[in-house]
Design a protein around this motif. Sequence first.
Motif, PDB file in Angstrom:
ATOM      1  N   VAL A  26      20.053   6.325  35.389  1.00  0.00           N
ATOM      2  CA  VAL A  26      20.843   7.178  34.503  1.00  0.00           C
ATOM      3  C   VAL A  26      22.306   7.124  34.908  1.00  0.00           C
ATOM      4  CG1 VAL A  26      21.178   9.565  33.773  1.00  0.00           C
ATOM      5  CG2 VAL A  26      18.873   8.728  34.192  1.00  0.00           C
ATOM      6  N   ILE A  29      24.032  12.530  32.645  1.00  0.00           N
ATOM      7  CA  ILE A  29      22.978  13.488  32.343  1.00  0.00           C
ATOM      8  C   ILE A  29      23.607  14.867  32.201  1.00  0.00           C
ATOM      9  CG2 ILE A  29      22.423  13.907  34.766  1.00  0.00           C
ATOM     10  CD1 ILE A  29      19.451  14.151  33.872  1.00  0.00           C
ATOM     11  N   ASP A  33      19.780  19.455  31.702  1.00  0.00           N
ATOM     12  CA  ASP A  33      18.640  18.531  31.839  1.00  0.00           C
ATOM     13  C   ASP A  33      18.324  18.253  33.305  1.00  0.00           C
ATOM     14  OD1 ASP A  33      18.302  18.323  29.110  1.00  0.00           O
ATOM     15  OD2 ASP A  33      19.340  16.390  28.943  1.00  0.00           O
TER      16      ASP A  33
END
Length: 74
Positions: A26, A29, A33
């Motif tokens: 990732v 983010i 979350d």
Amino acid sequence: MSFPSKFTSFDNSILAKISFLILEEVEVISLSDLIHDRLDKFEDISEFMLALDVLFVLGKIELEEDEGVIRYVN
């Protein structure tokens, strides 16, 4: 609990727990979350926030306040 010492093992220190917040796959983010996905790995929200602070100080994450997201820095 914070840093390893004679009384706190490395496995129980914040340095070991920051690995729970590093998401390799990732780049960005949202904070909500990340909390939802990883808060269960920490004793409480203050420990979670301390881990985020350590990552920020180390230059591993940036907070984009206007978007409410965390960006991982390579």
